[in-house]
Design a protein around this motif. Sequence first.
Motif, PDB file in Angstrom:
ATOM      1  N   TYR A 258      26.935 -47.255  -1.584  1.00 11.04           N
ATOM      2  CA  TYR A 258      27.037 -46.142  -0.602  1.00 11.04           C
ATOM      3  C   TYR A 258      25.670 -46.150   0.218  1.00 11.04           C
ATOM      4  O   TYR A 258      25.913 -45.812   1.547  1.00 11.04           O
TER       5      TYR A 258
ATOM      6  N   LYS B   3      25.388 -33.466  -2.172  1.00  7.82           N
ATOM      7  CA  LYS B   3      25.217 -34.047  -0.909  1.00  7.82           C
ATOM      8  C   LYS B   3      25.471 -35.570  -0.927  1.00  7.82           C
ATOM      9  O   LYS B   3      25.391 -35.890  -2.227  1.00  7.82           O
TER      10      LYS B   3
ATOM     11  N   ARG C  68      22.849 -48.291  -6.061  1.00  4.67           N
ATOM     12  CA  ARG C  68      23.621 -47.639  -5.316  1.00  4.67           C
ATOM     13  C   ARG C  68      23.748 -48.145  -3.824  1.00  4.67           C
ATOM     14  O   ARG C  68      24.225 -47.723  -2.846  1.00  4.67           O
TER      15      ARG C  68
ATOM     16  N   ASP D  86      20.615 -40.230   4.060  1.00  5.85           N
ATOM     17  CA  ASP D  86      20.648 -40.204   2.807  1.00  5.85           C
ATOM     18  C   ASP D  86      19.545 -39.233   2.499  1.00  5.85           C
ATOM     19  O   ASP D  86      19.479 -38.458   1.598  1.00  5.85           O
ATOM     20  N   MET D  87      18.411 -39.020   3.178  1.00  5.42           N
ATOM     21  CA  MET D  87      17.287 -38.273   2.891  1.00  5.42           C
ATOM     22  C   MET D  87      16.948 -37.343   4.230  1.00  5.42           C
ATOM     23  O   MET D  87      16.538 -35.937   3.883  1.00  5.42           O
TER      24      MET D  87
ATOM     25  N   ARG E  72       5.196 -43.419  -5.042  1.00  5.45           N
ATOM     26  CA  ARG E  72       6.157 -42.344  -4.935  1.00  5.45           C
ATOM     27  C   ARG E  72       5.333 -41.239  -4.523  1.00  5.45           C
ATOM     28  O   ARG E  72       4.306 -40.661  -5.470  1.00  5.45           O
TER      29      ARG E  72
ATOM     30  N   GLU F 132       9.226 -43.328  -1.497  1.00  5.22           N
ATOM     31  CA  GLU F 132       9.981 -43.750  -2.941  1.00  5.22           C
ATOM     32  C   GLU F 132       9.356 -45.250  -3.158  1.00  5.22           C
ATOM     33  O   GLU F 132       9.319 -45.726  -2.472  1.00  5.22           O
TER      34      GLU F 132
HETATM   35  C1  BG6 Z   1      18.885 -38.460  -3.390  1.00  4.87           C
HETATM   36  C2  BG6 Z   1      18.986 -39.823  -2.556  1.00  4.87           C
HETATM   37  O1  BG6 Z   1      19.641 -37.316  -2.847  1.00  4.87           O
HETATM   38  O2  BG6 Z   1      17.445 -38.170  -3.491  1.00  4.87           O
HETATM   39  C3  BG6 Z   1      18.262 -40.991  -3.171  1.00  4.87           C
HETATM   40  O3  BG6 Z   1      20.420 -40.125  -2.388  1.00  4.87           O
HETATM   41  C4  BG6 Z   1      16.919 -40.560  -3.546  1.00  4.87           C
HETATM   42  O4  BG6 Z   1      18.305 -41.890  -2.530  1.00  4.87           O
HETATM   43  C5  BG6 Z   1      16.881 -39.363  -4.299  1.00  4.87           C
HETATM   44  O5  BG6 Z   1      16.579 -41.509  -4.298  1.00  4.87           O
HETATM   45  C6  BG6 Z   1      15.289 -38.902  -4.230  1.00  4.87           C
HETATM   46  O6  BG6 Z   1      15.108 -37.776  -5.206  1.00  4.87           O
HETATM   47  P1  BG6 Z   1      13.731 -37.408  -6.094  1.00  4.87           P
HETATM   48  O7  BG6 Z   1      14.241 -36.121  -6.679  1.00  4.87           O
HETATM   49  O8  BG6 Z   1      13.622 -38.678  -7.137  1.00  4.87           O
HETATM   50  O9  BG6 Z   1      12.837 -37.363  -5.165  1.00  4.87           O
END
Ligand code: BG6
Length: 481
Positions: free
Chosen positions: A219, A141, A216, A228-229, A336, A209
């Motif tokens: 992007y 993705k 990044r 993104d999410m 987080r 988060e």
């Molecule tokens: C990714 C996003 O798909 O997932 C990031 O592009 C994000 O921006 C990440 O930080 C979060 O993944 P996880 O597994 O740390 O919750």
Amino acid sequence: VPVEAFDMVIFGATGDLARRKILPALFHRWCDGQIPENSRIIAAAREDMSTGEYLERASEFVNGDKKAKAWAAFSDRVTYTAIDAHGDGPGWQTVRDALDDDPAKVRLFYLALPPSVYGPVCTAIGRHGLNTKASRIVLEKPIGHDFHSARQINEAVGAVFDESAIFRIDHYLGKETVQNLLVLRFANMLLEPVWNANGIDHVQITVAETLGAGERAEYYDRAGAVRDMVQNHLLQLLCLVAMEPPVSLDGDAVRTEKLKVLHALRLIRAEDAGKCLVRGQYGAGLIDGSKVPGYVEEVGRSSKIETFAAIRASIDNWRWAGVPFYLRTGKRMATRRSEIIVQFKPVPHDIIRADAGVLQPNRLVIRLQPDEGVKLMMMTKDPGPGGMRLRYVPLNLSYADAFEADYPDAYERLLMAVVRGNLALFMRRDEVEVAWRWTDAVIRAWQDGACPLHTYAAGTDGPSQGSLLLSREGREWFDGD
Ligand code: BG6
């Protein structure tokens, strides 16, 4: 259980994703004896370097658990080649030579590349005659930037690979606790009878988060939190909570049920933006006691991109009519935490009338990360002689306490699922496109509905307007801790 032997070509092998996630995931599976010896990994990227140099660089991310012997044996399976991934040139011959010519051997092409080149790289794979019957393509993705670009990418990839050979990764589907959602819902009788608008008041999905956009930014500043999410991870979680029971765990059975939910998601219109959408961008603040800059300073230019989004989503079907799904995600938040809260309806009549304590509704708290677990919040009597005093306490299943097993990282699980051909953990073309249609409507609604971009201090729960979204309706975000 070992998978069958496979060959895997990683395009974009020098990038962050390949070095941080894919290679370490393969190495861990190797160490666990899941990858047969006659498997091969062909790392391909633009830069010129030897296989030795590549492995040296790649080992940086497996250092912690690099067992020298295992790494050496694993390295023997790896070849690096410089390649012009959407052109021609000698790199393609190296790839061809490194691949097994057995047409029945599983062959994976992993595109750890920006989505804009998915089409051209697939075309090149086809042109160079590398696509066998046992080939599979793995895409990360985001698939595109909106509905139209996603469709174009899907068309181009689909011209070379059959849909049953296309594995679109949403790494959330590889998380242990996300997989558990299916078991929780469909291997327990207790929940299903109340899992609908009669029993449930609303659902909250939070993916918070503490990280910022960081490296990044290039992007992220084109994407923002919704692209993104929400378009992928949060909508996938919503689908797993809301879908009807599939007839089996077969890939298409699960994906068809998820697709129905996506179809039933109400498109948000500009006139509803005010009560359904909140956007924010972090300013400077404190994360774990350390000062961090705001988003604009971090990316080094002025930007109107959202790093926080809260959305009131509605699913227009029989099961969920009138039950809001509140989605929330943000970077640089206080903690987080990824969590799903299912809040049940209140009891119809209060006979306790306790002297102390307010009746609270049952809540099912599904903690995806960290501190994985499931809690069912219940009212109980506070033990003791002091009259009918109430306490709100959890029936608590903590993974750390209940299970000893170490579970693999999402990428490890997903890569092995690709080798096994288990499509249930990957997004089908129609899912991705319908999810984009809803996401495009969100973005259009906040542009046309002139949604302000609120600033929030890094290290907080996002702009206060995110809470208003619920409090306006007599509800509040529940903190599952
Ligand atoms: C990714 C996003 O798909 O997932 C990031 O592009 C994000 O921006 C990440 O930080 C979060 O993944 P996880 O597994 O740390 O919750």
